[in-house]
Scaffold this motif. Structure first.
Motif, mmCIF file in Angstrom:
data_model
loop_
_atom_site.group_PDB
_atom_site.id
_atom_site.type_symbol
_atom_site.label_atom_id
_atom_site.label_comp_id
_atom_site.label_asym_id
_atom_site.label_seq_id
_atom_site.Cartn_x
_atom_site.Cartn_y
_atom_site.Cartn_z
ATOM 1 N N GLU A 109 49.842 33.035 44.647
ATOM 2 C CA GLU A 109 48.882 33.663 43.735
ATOM 3 C C GLU A 109 47.470 33.614 44.308
ATOM 4 O OE1 GLU A 109 46.155 32.546 40.112
ATOM 5 O OE2 GLU A 109 48.197 31.784 39.841
ATOM 6 N N TYR A 110 47.049 32.428 44.762
ATOM 7 C CA TYR A 110 45.690 32.283 45.282
ATOM 8 C C TYR A 110 45.461 33.150 46.521
ATOM 9 C CZ TYR A 110 44.890 28.152 42.306
ATOM 10 O OH TYR A 110 44.721 27.294 41.249
ATOM 11 N N ALA A 111 46.494 33.323 47.340
ATOM 12 C CA ALA A 111 46.354 34.147 48.538
ATOM 13 C C ALA A 111 45.974 35.579 48.181
ATOM 14 C CB ALA A 111 47.652 34.134 49.344
ATOM 15 N N VAL A 112 46.356 35.997 46.970
ATOM 16 C CA VAL A 112 46.014 37.343 46.500
ATOM 17 C C VAL A 112 44.748 37.321 45.644
ATOM 18 C CG1 VAL A 112 46.793 39.330 45.145
ATOM 19 C CG2 VAL A 112 48.430 38.058 46.566
ATOM 20 N N THR A 113 44.762 36.500 44.592
ATOM 21 C CA THR A 113 43.713 36.608 43.570
ATOM 22 C C THR A 113 42.369 36.030 44.010
ATOM 23 O OG1 THR A 113 44.472 34.539 42.534
ATOM 24 C CG2 THR A 113 45.396 36.609 41.709
ATOM 25 N N ALA A 114 42.383 34.937 44.766
ATOM 26 C CA ALA A 114 41.108 34.377 45.226
ATOM 27 C C ALA A 114 40.403 35.359 46.152
ATOM 28 C CB ALA A 114 41.336 33.043 45.936
ATOM 29 N N GLY A 115 41.180 36.055 46.986
ATOM 30 C CA GLY A 115 40.599 37.044 47.881
ATOM 31 C C GLY A 115 40.104 38.277 47.145
ATOM 32 N N LEU A 116 40.883 38.760 46.173
ATOM 33 C CA LEU A 116 40.458 39.938 45.412
ATOM 34 C C LEU A 116 39.174 39.669 44.637
ATOM 35 C CD1 LEU A 116 43.764 41.471 43.956
ATOM 36 C CD2 LEU A 116 42.328 42.352 45.799
ATOM 37 N N LEU A 117 39.039 38.452 44.114
ATOM 38 C CA LEU A 117 37.815 38.110 43.395
ATOM 39 C C LEU A 117 36.618 38.125 44.343
ATOM 40 C CD1 LEU A 117 36.327 37.255 40.878
ATOM 41 C CD2 LEU A 117 37.073 34.895 41.278
ATOM 42 N N GLU A 118 36.804 37.627 45.555
ATOM 43 C CA GLU A 118 35.719 37.663 46.543
ATOM 44 C C GLU A 118 35.361 39.104 46.906
ATOM 45 O OE1 GLU A 118 36.123 33.610 49.164
ATOM 46 O OE2 GLU A 118 37.774 35.044 49.305
ATOM 47 N N VAL A 119 36.365 39.959 47.005
ATOM 48 C CA VAL A 119 36.104 41.372 47.282
ATOM 49 C C VAL A 119 35.299 41.996 46.145
ATOM 50 C CG1 VAL A 119 37.160 43.645 47.582
ATOM 51 C CG2 VAL A 119 38.128 41.658 48.750
ATOM 52 N N ALA A 120 35.679 41.679 44.904
ATOM 53 C CA ALA A 120 34.942 42.204 43.750
ATOM 54 C C ALA A 120 33.486 41.749 43.788
ATOM 55 C CB ALA A 120 35.609 41.749 42.453
ATOM 56 N N LEU A 121 33.260 40.492 44.148
ATOM 57 C CA LEU A 121 31.890 39.988 44.241
ATOM 58 C C LEU A 121 31.105 40.739 45.311
ATOM 59 C CD1 LEU A 121 32.534 36.129 43.997
ATOM 60 C CD2 LEU A 121 31.539 37.594 42.236
ATOM 61 N N LEU A 122 31.705 40.913 46.480
ATOM 62 C CA LEU A 122 31.014 41.597 47.576
ATOM 63 C C LEU A 122 30.694 43.045 47.220
ATOM 64 C CD1 LEU A 122 32.605 40.516 50.986
ATOM 65 C CD2 LEU A 122 30.199 40.415 50.337
ATOM 66 N N VAL A 123 31.703 43.764 46.742
ATOM 67 C CA VAL A 123 31.491 45.176 46.396
ATOM 68 C C VAL A 123 30.515 45.294 45.232
ATOM 69 C CG1 VAL A 123 32.614 47.287 45.575
ATOM 70 C CG2 VAL A 123 33.753 45.850 47.278
ATOM 71 N N GLY A 124 30.619 44.371 44.282
ATOM 72 C CA GLY A 124 29.690 44.386 43.154
ATOM 73 C C GLY A 124 28.253 44.167 43.576
#
Length: 314
Positions: A109-124
């Motif tokens: 789960e973390y391999a997917v969700t922790a990374g997606l959250l970081e992507v959301a932060l960067l793009v945001g």
């Protein structure tokens, strides 16, 4: 039933509610969609002069950060639902072999969700660098592998090496996101968001390390329950801080998002800031002093602590 099952149930409920609210909050119009690009370089010769012309090659476009958060929350909720099913219906299997199935569930789960959250932060924050996103996603996968390996080995020094290795891998990702935040103009509290990200992501590593090396921590705060508490605070807290900051930025700029959300986003940000801190502190305190402990330790450490750091437990 023990604290792990209860924490999974709480996490499933909260992430499901968060996903529903994120879905309902997605603007139908007005929100600028993000994109990820790589530089496309063209060397042009003219009048004995070499010109280097750089343009953007779009890799991904139309990235909706609210939609990305919704997706992340759905994945997280489903993962915790698996935890609920496992610990409520198949407790013995989930507790067997140092809770191996729970470790696999969590780190996948973390391999997917922790990374997606970081992507959301960067793009945001307005970043468009595909290279930054790719680096952070792959680093996150490596960090989760380190965490998994630290839980599967029973050699104390290897546990420490893997845990410290995770910090080393996390440091560049933190640097990228925090540095991006410091360069953002016109978006209030974005640096605060980045520092919350830094603190919360580091807390996962601290919990992992303390669980390996500090008996009092391991005995007071169950490994898996602690991760669930930190996960809820991190994903829901950072996700909604990002949404609140984004919507406040559009409101301040006079850009109408449809449908309109009539809310004081400053109050929401303040509430989220204190809620994150309170949830971590109260959640870990309840884990330590109130919730029933699982039988047996997730980390077989007794023999290693008795015979020396380099001991391998049979």
């Amino acid at each position: 039933m023990n604290s792990i099952g209860y924490s999974h149930l709480l996490a499933f409920i909260l992430h499901t509610v968060s996903a529903i609210l994120a879905f309902l909050s997605q603007p139908e119009s007005g929100l600028t969609l993000g994109k990820l690009v790589v530089p496309e370089v063209d060397f042009k010769g003219s009048n004995k002069t070499l010109l280097v012309v750089e343009t953007d090659h779009v890799v991904f476009e139309d990235i909706n950060i609210v939609g990305l958060i919704f997706t992340n929350e759905i994945i997280t909720a489903v993962s915790h639902l698996l935890g609920v099913i496992g610990f409520f219906l198949y407790t013995d299997a989930m507790m067997r072999d140092g809770r191996h199935l729970e470790s696999v569930r969590r780190y996948v789960e973390y391999a997917v969700t922790a990374g997606l959250l970081e992507v959301a932060l960067l793009v945001g924050m307005g970043s468009t660098s595909f290279y930054q996103v790719l680096f952070i996603l792959l680093s996150n996968v490596a960090i989760q592998l380190m965490g998994y390996m630290s839980e599967r080995t029973q050699d104390r020094m290897r546990q420490i090496y893997y845990s410290l290795g995770g910090f080393v891998l996390l440091a560049p990702s933190i640097t990228v996101i925090v540095w991006n935040a410091t360069l953002v103009k016109g978006m209030e509290r974005v640096e605060e968001l980045a520092y919350f990200y830094l603190a919360l992501y580091v807390l996962f590593g601290v919990h992992n390390l303390f669980d390996h090396v500090l008996p009092f921590w391991r005995n007071a705060i169950d490994r898996d329950t602690g991760y669930n508490i930190l996960s809820v605070a991190t994903k829901i807290g950072l996700s909604w801080l990002l949404i609140a900051i984004t919507f406040k930025t559009y409101k301040d700029a006079g850009v109408a998002l449809e449908p309109t959300i009539d809310m004081d986003f400053v109050v929401l940000q303040d509430a989220l800031r204190y809620a994150i801190i309170a949830f971590v502190v109260v959640g870990l305190a309840l884990t330590a002093f109130v919730l029933p402990k699982p039988k047996g330790s997730a980390v077989a450490a007794t023999e290693a602590e008795k015979t020396g750091l380099m001991a391998t437990i049979a």
